[in-house]
Design an enzyme around this catalytic site. Sequence first.
Site, short mmCIF file in Angstrom:
data_model
loop_
_atom_site.label_atom_id
_atom_site.label_comp_id
_atom_site.label_asym_id
_atom_site.label_seq_id
_atom_site.Cartn_x
_atom_site.Cartn_y
_atom_site.Cartn_z
N GLY A 136 2.56 2.02 10.79
CA GLY A 136 3.35 3.13 10.73
C GLY A 136 4.26 3.32 11.97
N LYS A 172 0.04 4.15 -0.48
CA LYS A 172 -0.40 5.60 0.28
C LYS A 172 -0.03 6.00 -0.34
CE LYS A 172 -0.01 3.30 5.03
NZ LYS A 172 0.03 3.46 6.19
N SER A 182 3.33 -2.11 10.70
CA SER A 182 4.81 -2.32 10.58
C SER A 182 6.02 -3.90 10.51
CB SER A 182 5.32 -1.92 11.81
OG SER A 182 5.14 -0.30 12.35
N GLU A 214 -7.27 4.25 8.10
CA GLU A 214 -6.16 6.01 7.89
C GLU A 214 -7.70 5.73 7.00
OE1 GLU A 214 -2.74 5.31 5.71
OE2 GLU A 214 -1.99 4.55 7.55
N GLU A 267 -4.71 -4.75 10.57
CA GLU A 267 -4.37 -4.14 10.43
C GLU A 267 -4.51 -2.97 12.30
OE1 GLU A 267 -2.40 -2.86 6.77
OE2 GLU A 267 -3.77 -1.26 6.87
N HIS A 306 -9.12 0.72 5.29
CA HIS A 306 -7.91 1.46 5.53
C HIS A 306 -8.76 1.72 6.68
CE1 HIS A 306 -4.42 2.13 6.78
NE2 HIS A 306 -3.65 1.08 6.29
N ASN A 317 0.83 -1.09 0.07
CA ASN A 317 -0.11 0.29 0.08
C ASN A 317 0.91 0.77 0.58
OD1 ASN A 317 -1.88 1.76 0.56
ND2 ASN A 317 -2.60 1.77 2.78
P1 13P Z 1 3.25 -0.06 7.64
O1 13P Z 1 3.29 -0.74 7.18
O2 13P Z 1 3.66 1.52 6.90
O3 13P Z 1 2.80 0.23 9.04
O4 13P Z 1 1.75 0.96 7.24
C1 13P Z 1 0.09 -0.87 7.04
C2 13P Z 1 -0.14 -0.41 6.26
O5 13P Z 1 -1.51 0.93 6.69
C3 13P Z 1 -1.33 -1.01 5.65
O6 13P Z 1 -1.72 -0.74 4.55
#
Ligand code: 13P
Length: 248
Positions: free
Chosen positions: A171, A10, A210, A97, A165, A95, A8
């Site tokens: 992150g 982002k 992560s 976010e 997740e 997601h 992803n």
């Molecule tokens: P990270 O791997 O940067 O923690 O992000 C995970 C994520 O949100 C994947 O959709």
Amino acid sequence: MKPLIAGNWKMNGLAADARALAEDLKASSQAAGPACELLVCPPFLHVPLVAEILGGSSIHVGGQDCHATASGAHTGDTSGAMLRDLGCSHVILGHSERRADHGESDALIRAKAEAALAAGLVPIVCVGETAGERSSGQALTVIARQLKGSVPVGMAAERLVVAYEPVWAIGTGDTATPGDVAEVHNEIRRVLAGLVGEGSDQVRILYGGSVKPENAAELLAQSNVGGALVGGASLKPQDFLAIAASCP
Ligand code: 13P
């Protein structure tokens, strides 16, 4: 079924970065072997470029969201059909976010998943608890509620991917312990049996939060973990492919 390792991206990178990343992945992935399927989900604007570069390779391309309807007066939105038209096979939905930044509800995510399926895409429905929900012992309840609210009723198991997740692991560099991951994935499998019925054991349940080359093998070895949804490490081709090489 092979594990799915999904990147992803982002909201990262300009066109030149997306090009370099896709070209690097395409060149290096030949050596990755057949142990898993690879998917990258670039920002919408880079989807045509990335799909063109990866066309003819075994790396799939997906979107990071789509609208809940097929077309119409929705300024700034993107439909599942538009993604499919450009060669996408998957779309990430719900997601955390988007749940946080755009107030997306389970009902909206379900409507988006239905629209994605109608467009011929495989939805990757994301669920996960916050730090507060975990510390108060609510993690499994929250995840079951999100699944029951956002997975389309009676959908075909082979067209669904779920991603667990934990919000606090995204992150941050913190990952859930392998034991916690196994507990949640086993619970997701149990809930899915009631939602999609026959073939629910075929739904791939990805872990995200992560994931790095250093922890991927242990996470991917856990019960009912069918792959990974990778954020930061998916922007580094060698790290992303090292995670893919950790598939059991
Ligand atoms: P990270 O791997 O940067 O923690 O992000 C995970 C994520 O949100 C994947 O959709």
